[in-house]
Design a protein around this motif. Structure first.
Motif, PDB file in Angstrom:
ATOM      1  N   GLY A   1       0.787  -1.222   0.000  1.00 54.23           N
ATOM      2  CA  GLY A   1       0.000   0.000   0.000  1.00 54.23           C
ATOM      3  C   GLY A   1       0.818   1.269   0.000  1.00 54.23           C
ATOM      4  N   ALA A   2       2.142   1.165   0.217  1.00 52.31           N
ATOM      5  CA  ALA A   2       2.975   2.367   0.213  1.00 52.31           C
ATOM      6  C   ALA A   2       3.225   2.817  -1.217  1.00 52.31           C
ATOM      7  CB  ALA A   2       4.294   2.106   0.927  1.00 52.31           C
ATOM      8  N   VAL A   3       3.371   4.112  -1.396  1.00 51.65           N
ATOM      9  CA  VAL A   3       3.622   4.669  -2.716  1.00 51.65           C
ATOM     10  C   VAL A   3       5.130   4.826  -2.900  1.00 51.65           C
ATOM     11  CG1 VAL A   3       3.234   6.628  -4.243  1.00 51.65           C
ATOM     12  CG2 VAL A   3       1.419   5.873  -2.688  1.00 51.65           C
ATOM     13  N   ASP A   4       5.643   4.222  -3.957  1.00 52.84           N
ATOM     14  CA  ASP A   4       7.069   4.289  -4.232  1.00 52.84           C
ATOM     15  C   ASP A   4       7.362   5.590  -4.978  1.00 52.84           C
ATOM     16  OD1 ASP A   4       9.710   3.806  -4.680  1.00 52.84           O
ATOM     17  OD2 ASP A   4       9.396   2.337  -6.281  1.00 52.84           O
ATOM     18  N   ALA A   5       7.305   6.693  -4.261  1.00 55.47           N
ATOM     19  CA  ALA A   5       7.482   7.994  -4.909  1.00 55.47           C
ATOM     20  C   ALA A   5       8.173   8.952  -3.947  1.00 55.47           C
ATOM     21  CB  ALA A   5       6.134   8.575  -5.331  1.00 55.47           C
ATOM     22  N   GLY A   6       8.846   9.918  -4.534  1.00 51.70           N
ATOM     23  CA  GLY A   6       9.461  10.959  -3.723  1.00 51.70           C
ATOM     24  C   GLY A   6      10.902  10.702  -3.358  1.00 51.70           C
ATOM     25  N   ALA A   7      11.467   9.539  -3.755  1.00 55.20           N
ATOM     26  CA  ALA A   7      12.854   9.228  -3.436  1.00 55.20           C
ATOM     27  C   ALA A   7      13.428   8.324  -4.512  1.00 55.20           C
ATOM     28  CB  ALA A   7      12.962   8.559  -2.067  1.00 55.20           C
ATOM     29  N   PRO A   8      14.661   8.575  -4.960  1.00 52.76           N
ATOM     30  CA  PRO A   8      15.288   7.674  -5.935  1.00 52.76           C
ATOM     31  C   PRO A   8      15.715   6.374  -5.261  1.00 52.76           C
ATOM     32  CG  PRO A   8      16.837   9.372  -5.272  1.00 52.76           C
ATOM     33  CD  PRO A   8      15.538   9.701  -4.598  1.00 52.76           C
ATOM     34  N   ARG A   9      15.774   5.291  -6.041  1.00 53.73           N
ATOM     35  CA  ARG A   9      16.188   4.001  -5.502  1.00 53.73           C
ATOM     36  C   ARG A   9      16.692   3.134  -6.648  1.00 53.73           C
ATOM     37  NH1 ARG A   9      12.693   2.340  -1.997  1.00 53.73           N
ATOM     38  NH2 ARG A   9      11.506   4.264  -1.899  1.00 53.73           N
ATOM     39  N   TRP A  10      17.386   2.066  -6.290  1.00 57.82           N
ATOM     40  CA  TRP A  10      17.799   1.098  -7.306  1.00 57.82           C
ATOM     41  C   TRP A  10      17.531  -0.307  -6.816  1.00 57.82           C
ATOM     42  CZ3 TRP A  10      21.581  -2.712  -6.977  1.00 57.82           C
ATOM     43  CH2 TRP A  10      22.508  -2.620  -5.910  1.00 57.82           C
ATOM     44  N   SER A  11      17.334  -1.184  -7.763  1.00 55.74           N
ATOM     45  CA  SER A  11      17.036  -2.576  -7.435  1.00 55.74           C
ATOM     46  C   SER A  11      17.540  -3.460  -8.565  1.00 55.74           C
ATOM     47  CB  SER A  11      15.531  -2.779  -7.225  1.00 55.74           C
ATOM     48  OG  SER A  11      14.817  -2.414  -8.395  1.00 55.74           O
ATOM     49  N   ARG A  12      17.648  -4.734  -8.282  1.00 49.78           N
ATOM     50  CA  ARG A  12      18.054  -5.711  -9.292  1.00 49.78           C
ATOM     51  C   ARG A  12      16.890  -6.035 -10.207  1.00 49.78           C
ATOM     52  NH1 ARG A  12      23.290  -6.817 -10.680  1.00 49.78           N
ATOM     53  NH2 ARG A  12      24.578  -6.367  -8.860  1.00 49.78           N
ATOM     54  N   GLY A  13      17.216  -6.276 -11.482  1.00 47.60           N
ATOM     55  CA  GLY A  13      16.194  -6.708 -12.419  1.00 47.60           C
ATOM     56  C   GLY A  13      15.740  -8.124 -12.109  1.00 47.60           C
ATOM     57  N   PRO A  14      14.675  -8.587 -12.767  1.00 47.41           N
ATOM     58  CA  PRO A  14      14.140  -9.930 -12.498  1.00 47.41           C
ATOM     59  C   PRO A  14      15.167 -11.034 -12.685  1.00 47.41           C
ATOM     60  CG  PRO A  14      12.591  -8.643 -13.801  1.00 47.41           C
ATOM     61  CD  PRO A  14      13.863  -7.862 -13.749  1.00 47.41           C
TER      62      PRO A  14
END
Length: 281
Positions: free
Chosen positions: A108-121
């Motif tokens: 339910g949290a909105v992933d907005a307002g901050a940059p981030r990085w993650s691994r692809g699938p």
């Protein structure tokens, strides 16, 4: 008078006449060499020094101004009469992903307002992502502002740090993610009617994929990544560049800085290499 004395005086007379003639000749020569005075040509005045251009404000300068605004707001003082930040150019770097990929936000949290990085699938690529929060209807510092089609939001992480890089290594990763510091400083990304989508708060995010070179997966960044924002500080709420609001007497007031962007980019945190950028148009 003896003949010897007379002869001596007669011998000196030609020498005196010669000396007097020499002195008179020098005087006449000196008078003959005198020339009428020639007025000096006036020297042109040195050119006036060109006014120095205002330097581009960096992260440290902006956060220092926010500290001052937050202090005045908390003390109940009015803002200073003249906003010296209005229309000044700025360049701010925001380091992110310093402790590795961030976990998915809670349900339910909105992933907005901050940059981030993650691994692809597939685990081989790295995806950088930034989605501005939608503050068109208002934000933590106050209600909606008239005159702008949209207002996006970006929280400035580690606002107590003036340096543009990652925090010192050694902080446990779980503690860093489980107990985040409450955000207190933000950039309000302003978008006027008909302006570029740069900084616009909508469903489209600013994304970039780091691809591997060869068979090995793309390595984790040595010093995270940096989101780079350039543009102009812009008066927005009440004609001020910085708006703060006291929510609790025992807590620092959150503040938002109005900006209009003309460049947004991702950089490698270790090398400073530009990975991708966006500009108006």
């Amino acid at each position: 008078m003896s003949d010897r004395a007379v002869n001596a005086r007669n011998a000196l007379r030609p020498a005196r006449l010669f000396l007097l003639a020499g002195v008179s000749g020098l005087a006449v020569a000196a008078c003959g060499e005198r020339r009428p005075a020639v007025p000096e040509t006036p020297r042109p005045a040195p050119p006036a020094a060109a006014p120095l251009a205002d330097p581009v404000l960096d992260r440290a300068a902006i956060l220092s101004a926010v500290d001052a605004a937050a202090s005045r707001t908390a003390a109940g003082l009015p803002p200073v009469a003249e906003d010296s930040l209005a229309n000044r150019r700025f360049r701010m770097r925001i380091a992110f992903g310093c402790l590795g990929p961030e976990p998915a936000p809670p349900e339910g949290a909105v992933d907005a307002g901050a940059p981030r990085w993650s691994r692809g699938p597939d685990g081989r690529t790295i995806r950088l992502r930034f989605t501005p929060a939608d503050w068109t209807a208002g934000d933590a510092t106050g209600p909606a502002v008239n005159g702008f089609e949209r207002v996006g939001g970006l929280w400035v992480n580690q606002p107590w740090m003036r340096s543009e890089g990652c925090p010192a290594p050694g902080l446990p990763v779980l503690d860093a993610f489980d107990l985040p510091a409450p955000p207190k400083v933000a950039l309000a990304l302003l978008r006027a009617e008909g302006a570029s989508r740069l900084g616009r708060a909508d469903d489209r995010a600013f994304t970039f994929t780091v691809r591997p070179q060869g068979d090995a997966p793309a390595p984790d960044p040595a010093r995270g990544y940096r989101l780079v924002l350039e543009g102009r500080l812009t008066p927005w709420a009440g004609g001020r560049v910085i708006r703060c609001r006291v929510n609790r007497a025992d807590s620092r007031p959150p503040c938002a800085v109005g900006v209009v962007l003309d460049r947004l980019a991702y950089e490698d945190g270790a090398t400073g290499e530009t990975l991708s950028e966006w500009r108006p148009g």
